[in-house]
Design a protein around this motif. Structure first.
Motif, short mmCIF file in Angstrom:
data_model
loop_
_atom_site.label_atom_id
_atom_site.label_comp_id
_atom_site.label_asym_id
_atom_site.label_seq_id
_atom_site.Cartn_x
_atom_site.Cartn_y
_atom_site.Cartn_z
N LEU A 39 -12.27 11.33 10.21
CA LEU A 39 -13.73 11.48 10.31
C LEU A 39 -14.15 12.92 10.05
N ILE A 40 -13.48 13.86 10.73
CA ILE A 40 -13.81 15.28 10.54
C ILE A 40 -13.46 15.73 9.13
N ALA A 41 -12.31 15.30 8.62
CA ALA A 41 -11.89 15.67 7.27
C ALA A 41 -12.87 15.17 6.23
N ASN A 42 -13.34 13.93 6.37
CA ASN A 42 -14.29 13.36 5.42
C ASN A 42 -15.62 14.10 5.44
N ASP A 68 -7.90 14.99 -1.68
CA ASP A 68 -6.61 15.32 -2.30
C ASP A 68 -5.66 14.15 -2.02
N ILE A 69 -5.14 13.55 -3.09
CA ILE A 69 -4.25 12.39 -2.94
C ILE A 69 -3.01 12.73 -2.13
N ASN A 70 -2.60 14.00 -2.12
CA ASN A 70 -1.43 14.40 -1.33
C ASN A 70 -1.67 14.17 0.16
N THR A 71 -2.89 14.43 0.62
CA THR A 71 -3.22 14.23 2.04
C THR A 71 -3.24 12.76 2.39
N THR A 72 -3.97 11.96 1.62
CA THR A 72 -4.11 10.55 1.95
C THR A 72 -2.79 9.79 1.78
N LEU A 100 -3.69 2.04 0.34
CA LEU A 100 -4.27 2.69 1.52
C LEU A 100 -4.73 4.10 1.20
N SER A 101 -3.91 4.84 0.48
CA SER A 101 -4.23 6.24 0.17
C SER A 101 -5.28 6.38 -0.93
N PHE A 104 -9.37 2.93 7.02
CA PHE A 104 -8.00 3.43 7.01
C PHE A 104 -7.34 3.16 8.36
N THR A 105 -8.07 3.41 9.45
CA THR A 105 -7.52 3.21 10.79
C THR A 105 -7.29 1.74 11.08
N MET A 106 -8.23 0.88 10.66
CA MET A 106 -8.10 -0.56 10.89
C MET A 106 -6.92 -1.15 10.12
#
Length: 230
Positions: free
Chosen positions: A92-95, A109-113, A163-164, A208-210
């Motif tokens: 949430l904070i990152a988004n 960044d795809i590396n993070t997700t 997912l990512s 993502f969490t669900m």
């Protein structure tokens, strides 16, 4: 196309020992973690029996996530509740960081997700092996018969990818559209899209969490059934 002095989709790079690092992603990830840690400490220090202000918001989020975890995973969901709640708040904070002028979302960044998605998949298999044993956990790869092995393997490999990319694509597209609207239709359209992007940030973190919750349920729930049958 710039965003706070940086190119959308591009990253400031640094090479160390042959490895390439996206510096802006690292900075924003550390900032996200700092906000989450210090925010949690502030809420904890100011926690009262009669909630008010931010405590109301935090309690609503926690109670909602815990209720969803209980209904999706069951009693053993409380084992992974801290992980899932932290994951949601981090996302949430990152988004939302990318909506602040001069900042970017680490989730663009795809590396993070992809890193987060791989972490979830590893934890899923870790719990599955712990609860049911190595052979029993991976038995579903050859169900209903051995000919389904390639399909089941492809499906498993697709989980972290889908997912990512879902999270990465939506956040990156949102930041790009804010810039485009700011150029084509200044003030009004970007403001409306910014407000919509706040909502999108919540939805993407929740999705993502669900999905992570659902994957974890698959490795935990069968164990409950076995216990009940026994």
């Amino acid at each position: 196309m710039g965003h706070g002095g940086a190119e959308i989709g591009g990253h400031k790079l640094a090479v160390l020992a042959g490895l390439t690092f996206n510096l802006d992603t690292l900075y924003m990830t550390w900032l996200t973690m700092a906000i989450l840690v210090f925010g949690s400490l502030l809420v904890r220090l100011n926690w009262t029996l009669v909630p008010g202000g931010w405590q109301n918001f935090v309690e609503i989020v926690l109670e909602g996530l815990l209720a969803q975890i209980d209904s999706t995973i069951g009693p053993s969901g409380r084992k992974v509740a801290p992980l899932l709640i932290t994951l949601f708040l981090f996302l949430l904070i990152a988004n939302w960081l990318g909506l602040v002028p001069g900042f970017t979302s680490p989730t663009n960044d795809i590396n993070t997700t992809l890193g987060l998605a791989l972490m979830i998949i590893i934890i899923v298999h870790g719990f599955g092996i712990k609860n049911k044993g190595l052979l029993s956990h991976f038995k579903h790869f050859v169900e209903p018969n051995i000919f389904f092995l390639p399909i089941n393997i492809i499906e498993e490999l697709a989980k972290p990818v889908t997912l990512s990319f879902r999270l990465f694509g939506n956040i990156l597209a949102g930041e790009i559209l804010i810039i485009i609207l700011g150029i084509l239709v200044p003030y009004v359209a970007p403001t409306l899209w910014l407000a919509f992007s706040v909502f999108v940030g919540i939805i993407q973190a929740l999705i993502f969490t669900m999905l992570s919750m659902s994957y974890l349920s698959n490795s935990l729930e069968p164990h409950h059934n076995e216990e009940k049958e026994g």
